[in-house]
Design an enzyme around this catalytic site. Sequence first.
Site, PDB file in Angstrom:
ATOM      1  N   SER A  46      12.007   5.798  14.575  1.00  0.00           N
ATOM      2  CA  SER A  46      10.823   5.387  15.334  1.00  0.00           C
ATOM      3  C   SER A  46      11.280   5.006  16.730  1.00  0.00           C
ATOM      4  O   SER A  46      11.812   3.927  16.957  1.00  0.00           O
ATOM      5  CB  SER A  46      10.126   4.221  14.632  1.00  0.00           C
ATOM      6  OG  SER A  46       9.526   4.688  13.449  1.00  0.00           O
ATOM      7  N   GLY A  96       6.692  -2.067   6.026  1.00  0.00           N
ATOM      8  CA  GLY A  96       8.058  -2.564   5.976  1.00  0.00           C
ATOM      9  C   GLY A  96       9.072  -1.691   6.677  1.00  0.00           C
ATOM     10  O   GLY A  96       8.799  -0.551   7.041  1.00  0.00           O
ATOM     11  N   GLU A  97      10.238  -2.261   6.878  1.00  0.00           N
ATOM     12  CA  GLU A  97      11.350  -1.545   7.491  1.00  0.00           C
ATOM     13  C   GLU A  97      12.392  -1.290   6.391  1.00  0.00           C
ATOM     14  O   GLU A  97      13.081  -2.213   5.947  1.00  0.00           O
ATOM     15  CB  GLU A  97      11.931  -2.400   8.637  1.00  0.00           C
ATOM     16  CG  GLU A  97      13.275  -1.941   9.158  1.00  0.00           C
ATOM     17  CD  GLU A  97      13.349  -0.453   9.505  1.00  0.00           C
ATOM     18  OE1 GLU A  97      12.490   0.061  10.239  1.00  0.00           O
ATOM     19  OE2 GLU A  97      14.290   0.208   9.011  1.00  0.00           O
ATOM     20  N   CYS A 116       6.366  -4.822  15.886  1.00  0.00           N
ATOM     21  CA  CYS A 116       6.137  -3.831  16.935  1.00  0.00           C
ATOM     22  C   CYS A 116       4.706  -4.052  17.438  1.00  0.00           C
ATOM     23  O   CYS A 116       3.792  -4.253  16.631  1.00  0.00           O
ATOM     24  CB  CYS A 116       6.298  -2.417  16.381  1.00  0.00           C
ATOM     25  SG  CYS A 116       7.944  -2.106  15.689  1.00  0.00           S
ATOM     26  N   CYS A 125       3.415   8.365   1.109  1.00  0.00           N
ATOM     27  CA  CYS A 125       3.977   7.437   2.089  1.00  0.00           C
ATOM     28  C   CYS A 125       4.121   6.093   1.387  1.00  0.00           C
ATOM     29  O   CYS A 125       3.127   5.520   0.946  1.00  0.00           O
ATOM     30  CB  CYS A 125       2.979   7.388   3.249  1.00  0.00           C
ATOM     31  SG  CYS A 125       3.414   6.248   4.527  1.00  0.00           S
ATOM     32  N   HIS A 140      -2.828   4.777  16.456  1.00  0.00           N
ATOM     33  CA  HIS A 140      -3.952   4.347  15.621  1.00  0.00           C
ATOM     34  C   HIS A 140      -4.297   2.911  15.917  1.00  0.00           C
ATOM     35  O   HIS A 140      -3.426   2.143  16.319  1.00  0.00           O
ATOM     36  CB  HIS A 140      -3.576   4.510  14.145  1.00  0.00           C
ATOM     37  CG  HIS A 140      -3.191   5.900  13.794  1.00  0.00           C
ATOM     38  ND1 HIS A 140      -2.025   6.215  13.158  1.00  0.00           N
ATOM     39  CD2 HIS A 140      -3.815   7.071  14.045  1.00  0.00           C
ATOM     40  CE1 HIS A 140      -1.953   7.533  13.002  1.00  0.00           C
ATOM     41  NE2 HIS A 140      -3.021   8.070  13.541  1.00  0.00           N
ATOM     42  N   SER A 193      12.280   6.456   7.279  1.00  0.00           N
ATOM     43  CA  SER A 193      11.845   6.223   8.658  1.00  0.00           C
ATOM     44  C   SER A 193      12.242   4.812   9.066  1.00  0.00           C
ATOM     45  O   SER A 193      11.976   3.853   8.352  1.00  0.00           O
ATOM     46  CB  SER A 193      10.320   6.388   8.758  1.00  0.00           C
ATOM     47  OG  SER A 193       9.874   6.140  10.079  1.00  0.00           O
ATOM     48  N   GLU A 217       0.825  -1.193   0.000  1.00  0.00           N
ATOM     49  CA  GLU A 217       0.000   0.000   0.000  1.00  0.00           C
ATOM     50  C   GLU A 217       0.863   1.248   0.000  1.00  0.00           C
ATOM     51  O   GLU A 217       1.967   1.251   0.533  1.00  0.00           O
ATOM     52  CB  GLU A 217      -0.910   0.001   1.236  1.00  0.00           C
ATOM     53  CG  GLU A 217      -1.853  -1.187   1.241  1.00  0.00           C
ATOM     54  CD  GLU A 217      -2.859  -1.168   2.373  1.00  0.00           C
ATOM     55  OE1 GLU A 217      -3.622  -2.131   2.460  1.00  0.00           O
ATOM     56  OE2 GLU A 217      -2.893  -0.204   3.154  1.00  0.00           O
ATOM     57  N   HIS A 253       9.514   5.811  20.173  1.00  0.00           N
ATOM     58  CA  HIS A 253       8.334   5.293  20.889  1.00  0.00           C
ATOM     59  C   HIS A 253       8.542   5.008  22.364  1.00  0.00           C
ATOM     60  O   HIS A 253       7.580   4.722  23.088  1.00  0.00           O
ATOM     61  CB  HIS A 253       7.752   4.055  20.205  1.00  0.00           C
ATOM     62  CG  HIS A 253       7.437   4.278  18.760  1.00  0.00           C
ATOM     63  ND1 HIS A 253       6.819   5.424  18.307  1.00  0.00           N
ATOM     64  CD2 HIS A 253       7.694   3.540  17.645  1.00  0.00           C
ATOM     65  CE1 HIS A 253       6.686   5.357  16.991  1.00  0.00           C
ATOM     66  NE2 HIS A 253       7.224   4.241  16.564  1.00  0.00           N
ATOM     67  N   CYS A 270      -0.619   5.924   9.782  1.00  0.00           N
ATOM     68  CA  CYS A 270       0.618   5.209  10.117  1.00  0.00           C
ATOM     69  C   CYS A 270       0.306   3.932  10.876  1.00  0.00           C
ATOM     70  O   CYS A 270      -0.463   3.939  11.819  1.00  0.00           O
ATOM     71  CB  CYS A 270       1.493   6.038  11.045  1.00  0.00           C
ATOM     72  SG  CYS A 270       2.121   7.524  10.333  1.00  0.00           S
ATOM     73  N   CYS A 319       1.653  -1.941  15.958  1.00  0.00           N
ATOM     74  CA  CYS A 319       1.557  -1.716  14.512  1.00  0.00           C
ATOM     75  C   CYS A 319       0.791  -2.832  13.809  1.00  0.00           C
ATOM     76  O   CYS A 319       1.033  -4.019  14.050  1.00  0.00           O
ATOM     77  CB  CYS A 319       2.962  -1.605  13.915  1.00  0.00           C
ATOM     78  SG  CYS A 319       2.968  -1.364  12.131  1.00  0.00           S
ATOM     79  N   CYS A 358       6.055  -6.924   7.103  1.00  0.00           N
ATOM     80  CA  CYS A 358       7.177  -6.392   7.886  1.00  0.00           C
ATOM     81  C   CYS A 358       7.551  -7.424   8.942  1.00  0.00           C
ATOM     82  O   CYS A 358       6.682  -8.033   9.553  1.00  0.00           O
ATOM     83  CB  CYS A 358       6.768  -5.082   8.577  1.00  0.00           C
ATOM     84  SG  CYS A 358       8.113  -4.316   9.518  1.00  0.00           S
TER      85      CYS A 358
HETATM   86  N1  SAH Z   1       9.521   0.447   9.815  1.00  0.00           N
HETATM   87  C1  SAH Z   1       9.667   1.864   9.668  1.00  0.00           C
HETATM   88  C2  SAH Z   1       8.695   2.524   8.735  1.00  0.00           C
HETATM   89  C3  SAH Z   1       7.224   2.103   8.761  1.00  0.00           C
HETATM   90  S1  SAH Z   1       6.244   2.579  10.148  1.00  0.00           S
HETATM   91  C4  SAH Z   1       9.626   2.522  11.012  1.00  0.00           C
HETATM   92  O1  SAH Z   1       9.364   1.850  11.989  1.00  0.00           O
HETATM   93  O2  SAH Z   1       9.922   3.716  11.112  1.00  0.00           O
HETATM   94  C5  SAH Z   1       5.960   4.278   9.962  1.00  0.00           C
HETATM   95  C6  SAH Z   1       5.659   4.959  11.294  1.00  0.00           C
HETATM   96  O3  SAH Z   1       4.348   4.607  11.780  1.00  0.00           O
HETATM   97  C7  SAH Z   1       6.629   4.539  12.369  1.00  0.00           C
HETATM   98  O4  SAH Z   1       7.040   5.645  13.123  1.00  0.00           O
HETATM   99  C8  SAH Z   1       5.791   3.606  13.180  1.00  0.00           C
HETATM  100  O5  SAH Z   1       6.286   3.415  14.440  1.00  0.00           O
HETATM  101  C9  SAH Z   1       4.445   4.301  13.149  1.00  0.00           C
HETATM  102  N2  SAH Z   1       3.342   3.466  13.598  1.00  0.00           N
HETATM  103  C10 SAH Z   1       3.248   2.135  13.545  1.00  0.00           C
HETATM  104  N3  SAH Z   1       2.103   1.708  14.095  1.00  0.00           N
HETATM  105  C11 SAH Z   1       1.425   2.794  14.506  1.00  0.00           C
HETATM  106  C12 SAH Z   1       0.169   3.012  15.145  1.00  0.00           C
HETATM  107  N4  SAH Z   1      -0.619   1.986  15.467  1.00  0.00           N
HETATM  108  N5  SAH Z   1      -0.187   4.280  15.411  1.00  0.00           N
HETATM  109  C13 SAH Z   1       0.603   5.302  15.064  1.00  0.00           C
HETATM  110  N6  SAH Z   1       1.794   5.172  14.454  1.00  0.00           N
HETATM  111  C14 SAH Z   1       2.226   3.932  14.195  1.00  0.00           C
END
Ligand code: SAH
Length: 369
Positions: free
Chosen positions: A217, A162-163, A118, A107, A289, A194, A94, A219, A332, A121, A114
């Site tokens: 990222s 993905g990462e 996490c 984006c 989210h 990112s 996507e 967190h 995200c 996510c 992935c």
């Molecule tokens: N793997 C990479 C890029 C994809 S995630 C990374 O981790 O940066 C893109 C962003 O969305 C990251 O900052 C991730 O932590 C965030 N993200 C993932 N799940 C989320 C959620 N449920 N709510 C808000 N942001 C989230």
Amino acid sequence: MSTLLDLTPDAARAELTGWLARRGDPPYRLSQLLPRLWARPVRRWADASDLPVGLREALEAEWPLPALALETRQVSRDGTEKMLWRLPDGEAIESVLIPEGSRRTLCISSQAGCPLRCTFCATGTLGLKRNLEAWEIAAQVRELLLAPQPAKPTNVVFMGMGEPLLNWPAVSTALTLLNHPEFLGIGARHITVSTVGILPSLAQLAKRPEQFRLAISLHAPTSAARLALMPIEKRYRLPDVLEALGAFRRRVTFEYVLIAGVNDREEDLVELAKIAKAAGAMVNLLPLHPGGAPGLVPAAPRRLGSFAAGLRRRGVEAVARRSRGLDIAAACGQLRAMRGDVGGEVAAETHGDVDQAARVGGLTHGADA
Ligand code: SAH
């Protein structure tokens, strides 16, 4: 599959120069062919009407142009668009287009699925299907140029599925395809990678001469707290990631999803301010989210504001972000395809907010209804 779209400008030039010479075509054809890859792309060579028909046919036979098939496109009430692309082997990814004033931020995904898992996510629950090829990453922009109403994004962020730094060789090439003035020509400062902080690739990214932007990222402000949210912490620890940022001669951004009672306490704020200051980083605070671990609760919107204010009081630049595209699960971490063959789960059932009426062909602003 070997395709011209996987080649950097230098490599594509070399490949095509040799091919034209072997065919006995004049070298100036190169300057007609090259822009058709990315700068002024064609869907198929037959569409490159400035070229002789015989040459177009030979190109089609030797160098067919691969494409992403747009399977669904959904438009959110707030103008955010989510595209589900089918890859040639049937996998799906996507991308999300976020209009904001004069900016159009795309984006993009770097992997199908992935591997990071996490806890918060949605993509993580898929596991990794496969790495994308360089062309599949950059084609998320190319396809927008080939759309019925072509529209080039002004900014690109690697915040889709993905990462990116677990797919470094392809991402590195994709960065060139996106940025090179003869290809997609998107300025390096308008491209953000990112990452959770995959150390070996982070070092490679730091060596690139272009000023690509970096978002980490984060967190959680401590290694122990981060471990509870992000399994990657076992492999690449926060203190080492922070140290690696020293190799970047530019401002980095920390991404920080606020989760009630988990990372939004006063002590988290104090600790986050400390490390952000030390790293000279600015902080993006994101609302959590839905889609990840069911036990996690978003921090109250007011907490986002007060947390940002607290960081600023401590001398850290901080922005509380709004959610975009929530009604189409385009925010995200929410990216997961709606098809059983991709996610094994139907997002409409998860969120009750996906409208699949917005299909290619009969496109409506279905999600607005
Ligand atoms: N793997 C990479 C890029 C994809 S995630 C990374 O981790 O940066 C893109 C962003 O969305 C990251 O900052 C991730 O932590 C965030 N993200 C993932 N799940 C989320 C959620 N449920 N709510 C808000 N942001 C989230």
